[in-house]
Design an enzyme around this catalytic site. Structure first.
Site, mmCIF file in Angstrom:
data_model
loop_
_atom_site.group_PDB
_atom_site.id
_atom_site.type_symbol
_atom_site.label_atom_id
_atom_site.label_comp_id
_atom_site.label_asym_id
_atom_site.label_seq_id
_atom_site.Cartn_x
_atom_site.Cartn_y
_atom_site.Cartn_z
ATOM 1 N N SER A 74 0.827 -1.208 0.000
ATOM 2 C CA SER A 74 0.000 0.000 0.000
ATOM 3 C C SER A 74 0.861 1.257 0.000
ATOM 4 O O SER A 74 1.994 1.258 0.479
ATOM 5 C CB SER A 74 -0.922 0.008 1.214
ATOM 6 O OG SER A 74 -1.758 -1.125 1.209
HETATM 7 N N1 SAH Z 1 -0.931 -4.681 4.029
HETATM 8 C C1 SAH Z 1 -0.172 -4.971 2.849
HETATM 9 C C2 SAH Z 1 -0.956 -4.719 1.577
HETATM 10 C C3 SAH Z 1 -1.215 -6.002 0.911
HETATM 11 S S1 SAH Z 1 -2.244 -5.973 -0.510
HETATM 12 C C4 SAH Z 1 1.135 -4.226 2.843
HETATM 13 O O1 SAH Z 1 1.448 -3.511 3.773
HETATM 14 O O2 SAH Z 1 1.876 -4.402 1.909
HETATM 15 C C5 SAH Z 1 -3.594 -6.942 0.082
HETATM 16 C C6 SAH Z 1 -3.276 -8.356 0.469
HETATM 17 O O3 SAH Z 1 -4.511 -8.960 0.860
HETATM 18 C C7 SAH Z 1 -2.722 -9.244 -0.656
HETATM 19 O O4 SAH Z 1 -1.490 -9.772 -0.274
HETATM 20 C C8 SAH Z 1 -3.779 -10.332 -0.808
HETATM 21 O O5 SAH Z 1 -3.257 -11.610 -1.130
HETATM 22 C C9 SAH Z 1 -4.432 -10.325 0.559
HETATM 23 N N2 SAH Z 1 -5.767 -10.923 0.630
HETATM 24 C C10 SAH Z 1 -6.794 -10.783 -0.246
HETATM 25 N N3 SAH Z 1 -7.862 -11.495 0.170
HETATM 26 C C11 SAH Z 1 -7.494 -12.092 1.354
HETATM 27 C C12 SAH Z 1 -8.167 -12.977 2.272
HETATM 28 N N4 SAH Z 1 -9.406 -13.412 2.076
HETATM 29 N N5 SAH Z 1 -7.483 -13.395 3.364
HETATM 30 C C13 SAH Z 1 -6.199 -12.984 3.582
HETATM 31 N N6 SAH Z 1 -5.526 -12.162 2.757
HETATM 32 C C14 SAH Z 1 -6.162 -11.715 1.645
#
Ligand code: SAH
Length: 218
Positions: A69
């Site tokens: 993000s």
């Molecule tokens: N917080 C992260 C941003 C990650 S992007 C950072 O600091 O970089 C969002 C993430 O959510 C992705 O890695 C994706 O695989 C995950 N995601 C999507 N659906 C999900 C679910 N049902 N359970 C767990 N993770 C999920």
């Protein structure tokens, strides 16, 4: 503040200080959040090829079609979560590279973070352990159902957007707890859900752009 991060990534201290100035200009006011953003070396959470852009205020790819993000949104969500006071137990859904979890770890007593893509889970886990961040528990699971076995939480952050506001997750909030989450498909908004003794209050905050919340493990 997590002292173990001191001294890591000294070379980027100045670039990080510039990031903090930009976050202030964008309206982030919580000094604890700004300190946490300064403390966590974002460049260590992304590919070396992209490291030169680590302190730009942009989201960046982290493989498997996912992104880390934008710093502003990490700071903003953390600030909204903390607005009612210091945080005890926090849940993050969507670990990705683990950056947001590392920031949360600076301002919360304990952090649970859940990722559904196994290689991302493994990498985040290793990265957080290499940084000696010990108050984060990384789980490989489908976070769309939350983490009932560790509930209730004082704060819940979703890093992926659900099409509608989930009623399941808010039940895992403690009374007095707060949840920050993106909701929507093409058009997404950040929402704040607050729980008090009488129920839940929803506030729509600002437009955002997140990857979708997906079901099941991958
Ligand atoms: N917080 C992260 C941003 C990650 S992007 C950072 O600091 O970089 C969002 C993430 O959510 C992705 O890695 C994706 O695989 C995950 N995601 C999507 N659906 C999900 C679910 N049902 N359970 C767990 N993770 C999920």
């Amino acid at each position: 503040m997590n002292k173990s991060l001191n001294g890591i990534g000294m070379t980027s201290q100045r670039t990080r200080a510039r990031l903090i100035e930009r976050l202030r200009e964008q309206g982030i006011k919580d000094e604890a959040v700004l300190a946490a953003m300064f403390e966590v070396p974002r460049h260590l959470f992304i590919d070396e090829a992209l490291a030169s852009r680590a302190y730009d205020d942009v989201s960046l790819p982290i493989n498997y079609s996912q992104t880390i993000s934008q710093p502003y949104i990490v700071a903003r969500m953390t600030e909204v979560l903390r607005a009612a006071g210091p945080l005890g137990r926090v849940l993050e859904i969507g670990t990705g590279c683990g950056y947001q979890a590392a920031v949360l770890a600076q301002v919360a007593r304990e952090v649970y973070t859940v990722e559904r893509i196994k290689p991302l889970y493994e990498r985040a886990r290793k990265q957080l352990s290499d940084l000696k961040i010990r108050n984060v528990s990384v789980r490989y699971a489908d976070g769309s159902v939350g983490l009932p076995e560790s509930a209730p939480f004082d704060g819940i952050i979703m890093a992926a957007a659900a099409p509608t506001l989930s009623a399941v997750l808010r039940e895992q909030l403690a009374v007095g707890g707060r949840m920050v989450l993106p909701v929507g498909m093409q058009e997404q908004w950040l929402y704040l859900i607050e729980r008090d003794a009488s129920g839940f209050r929803e506030t729509r905050l600002e437009p955002v752009k997140f990857v979708p919340l997906l079901m099941g493990k991958a």
